[in-house]
Design an enzyme around this catalytic site. Structure first.
Site, short mmCIF file in Angstrom:
data_model
loop_
_atom_site.label_atom_id
_atom_site.label_comp_id
_atom_site.label_asym_id
_atom_site.label_seq_id
_atom_site.Cartn_x
_atom_site.Cartn_y
_atom_site.Cartn_z
N HIS A 102 -20.41 -11.85 -27.87
CA HIS A 102 -21.44 -11.20 -28.67
C HIS A 102 -22.85 -11.73 -28.39
CE1 HIS A 102 -20.21 -14.71 -31.07
NE2 HIS A 102 -21.43 -14.70 -31.59
N ASP A 103 -22.95 -13.01 -28.05
CA ASP A 103 -24.28 -13.61 -27.80
C ASP A 103 -24.53 -13.89 -26.33
OD1 ASP A 103 -25.49 -13.56 -30.29
OD2 ASP A 103 -24.64 -15.48 -30.92
N LYS B 267 -27.97 -14.35 -24.67
CA LYS B 267 -28.82 -15.53 -24.89
C LYS B 267 -29.06 -16.32 -23.61
CE LYS B 267 -27.96 -16.36 -29.83
NZ LYS B 267 -27.40 -17.30 -30.82
N HIS C 13 -31.89 -10.58 -26.85
CA HIS C 13 -30.58 -11.01 -26.32
C HIS C 13 -29.53 -9.92 -26.49
CE1 HIS C 13 -29.36 -11.93 -30.51
NE2 HIS C 13 -28.11 -12.00 -30.05
N HIS D 128 -26.21 -7.10 -34.30
CA HIS D 128 -27.30 -7.42 -35.22
C HIS D 128 -27.82 -6.18 -35.93
CE1 HIS D 128 -27.89 -11.71 -34.80
NE2 HIS D 128 -27.73 -11.60 -33.48
N ASP E 48 -19.45 -13.46 -37.35
CA ASP E 48 -20.47 -14.32 -36.76
C ASP E 48 -21.33 -14.99 -37.83
OD1 ASP E 48 -22.07 -15.52 -34.77
OD2 ASP E 48 -23.46 -13.82 -34.80
#
Length: 525
Positions: A381-382, A385, A410, A437, A465
């Site tokens: 998911h990240d 970054k 990101h 998000h 998360d």
């Protein structure tokens, strides 16, 4: 009608020699040959039954079915679709009732297997040459010429032909079943589903032969040899033993059969059971054990061998696919961990988010396949970054609005990295990276999507998360007390989070606390 004097004088002779075709009992139903007498004279029925009362061919006697008109014969044909022979009169309620019935059987019913022996007492009304040319019959007899011996000979010839036709038909069906099932098994990606399908289709192939296999058949598929062999699919007596070690389930004689097959690296066929052995190109070994069958004929074994060769190739494909999936999983978790390490966040964060996500997916009602797919994809998911500068990503203080705008990118960076893959896991990860998000009320980023516009995978991952982020210590904050986390999630119901997911989370919060404790960061050595 039949000549009674000749009937009583002739002795019915039985063949001493049994052909290979006759020994293939699987071509027809066990028990008796089903033969219909269609004639408007009751005496013909009585005499025929009496003369052939002790008839036997290929170890089976006769089950008689009678009809006294062509109309009644149609009802008999509807009720008895497995007739082997019809002894048919020409003249009944109408002059050509029998001939019309022949057309009905062959053309309307499409029954080309049943043997039709036309018997007539008035040959002038249905000349043999015309009838045999224009009607699909198999023999033509005048009733006056049908002595007991000739009737026996005629019937044996008809049954032998019928049996041959049924063998050809069943062989054709067996090959068609193999072709059909082979296309199905090559679509299977899970070893358990694949093995279960193989067992089911193998039984289906063999049950084309009603004698070859009994209804109480039991079978199982074994993955791996030796002491650690595990049952991955099963039927009958073993249906409740999936995922158990073979040595904990099977009696000693079965263990010996399977060990022998593995040791010899070949399939074994015994009188009432068989073991099919498979070895993939990667060296993995599997076996299928089946019990409850009658002795298999050569053709049965031939069908099994053909099917097994296709299964063997499919096993290779499954193992290669599993190896590819395993590699994908390792890459995904490794990338997720790299991202977390780079941002100096908790080491078990991606693992916890993956497990939280799967539990939420199951509670939400997603299929087991989708829940597992989400578990594998959510650690990414990240991933975006990796494109965020360190001085922003690891800033201990509050971010400026400009810095926060950079952090927001990101999501699109992660999506851009993953969007071109055709693999299910990567495709799911791309959606999650882009949308995790977004918020239920439309105030999230990057696209301001609302509740149902957000993919369910992203909605689930978002809650998982945030829960883990709040419960974990980060460079810019301390871990929140659990009561404050619960209060925040409840307060964000319908705002940041999907209301239904919040309800499910709160109803089953103990499951999430168990996962948090199981993968506590303090357990990292």
């Amino acid at each position: 009608m039949l000549d009674n004097n000749n009937e009583l004088q002739d002795e019915l002779l039985f063949a001493d020699e049994e052909t290979e075709i006759e020994r293939q009992s699987w071509a027809v139903e066990a028990g008796k040959w089903k033969i219909a007498i269609v004639d408007d004279e009751s005496e013909v029925h009585q005499v025929t039954r009496m003369v052939l009362s002790d008839f036997e061919y290929a170890g089976k006697g006769i089950e008689w079915v009678s009809a006294y008109s062509a109309q009644e014969a149609r009802e008999v044909l509807a009720a008895h679709t497995d007739l082997a022979v019809i002894l048919l009169d020409v003249v009944m309620e109408e002059e050509h009732s029998g001939l019309h019935l022949v057309r009905y059987i062959r053309e309307e019913l499409g029954n080309s297997a049943v043997r039709i022996i036309l018997r007539t007492g008035q040959p002038g009304q249905a000349p043999e040459r015309d009838v045999i040319t224009h009607y699909d019959i198999n023999d033509y007899k005048e009733k006056t010429e049908l002595t007991a011996q000739k009737l026996y000979t005629t019937l044996v010839a008809a049954l032998r032909t019928y049996q041959n036709l049924k063998i050809i038909e069943n062989n054709k069906l067996g090959l068609e079943e193999i072709i059909k099932s082979s296309s199905t098994i090559f679509e299977m990606q899970s070893m358990k589903k694949f093995s279960s399908a193989v067992l089911s289709q193998l039984v289906s192939i063999l049950q084309l032969n009603r004698n070859a296999i009994h209804a109480n058949i039991s079978s199982f598929a074994v993955s791996g040899g030796g002491q650690e062999a595990v049952i991955v699919a099963a039927t009958g007596d073993y249906s409740g033993e999936v995922d158990r070690r073979l040595r904990d389930v099977a009696p000693e004689p079965i263990l010996r059969d399977i060990e022998q097959a593995f040791a010899a690296k070949t399939s074994l066929f015994m009188e009432d059971r068989f073991v099919i052995y498979f070895r993939s190109k990667t060296g993995a070994e599997n076996a299928i054990y089946m019990q409850g069958s009658s002795p298999l004929e050569d053709w049965d074994r031939y069908l099994i061998e053909i099917y097994s060769s296709n299964v063997s190739v499919a096993f290779d494909n499954i193992y290669l696919n599993e190896e590819l999936e395993h590699t994908q999983k390792e890459i995904i978790f490794t990338l997720g961990e790299i991202v977390e390490t780079r941002s100096k966040e908790t080491g078990f964060h991606v693992k916890r988010v993956a497990e939280y996500s799967k539990v939420l997916a199951q509670l939400y009602g997603l299929s087991e396949e989708d829940a597992e797919l989400l578990r594998l994809a959510s650690p990414m998911h990240d991933v975006g970054k990796v494109g965020i500068p360190d001085h922003i990503l690891n800033k201990p203080g509050k971010l400026t609005s400009e810095e926060f705008d950079v952090i927001r990118t990101h999501t699109t960076i992660g999506y851009s990295m993953l969007q071109h893959s055709d693999q299910k896991i990567i495709h799911a990860a791309a959606l999650i990276a882009l949308q995790h998000h977004e918020k239920a009320d439309g105030s999230g980023y990057p696209n301001g999507l609302k509740l149902d516009e957000i993919h369910i995978f992203a909605r689930i991952t978002a809650l998982a998360d945030v829960f883990d982020a709040l419960a974990s210590e980060r460079v810019y904050k301390k871990a929140w007390p659990m009561e404050e986390i619960i209060a925040y999630i409840r307060e964000q119901r319908g705002k940041q989070f999907d209301p239904r997911l919040v309800d499910l989370f709160l109803e089953h919060v103990e499951q999430f606390l168990y996962i948090r404790d199981k993968y506590d960061d303090s357990k990292i050595f």
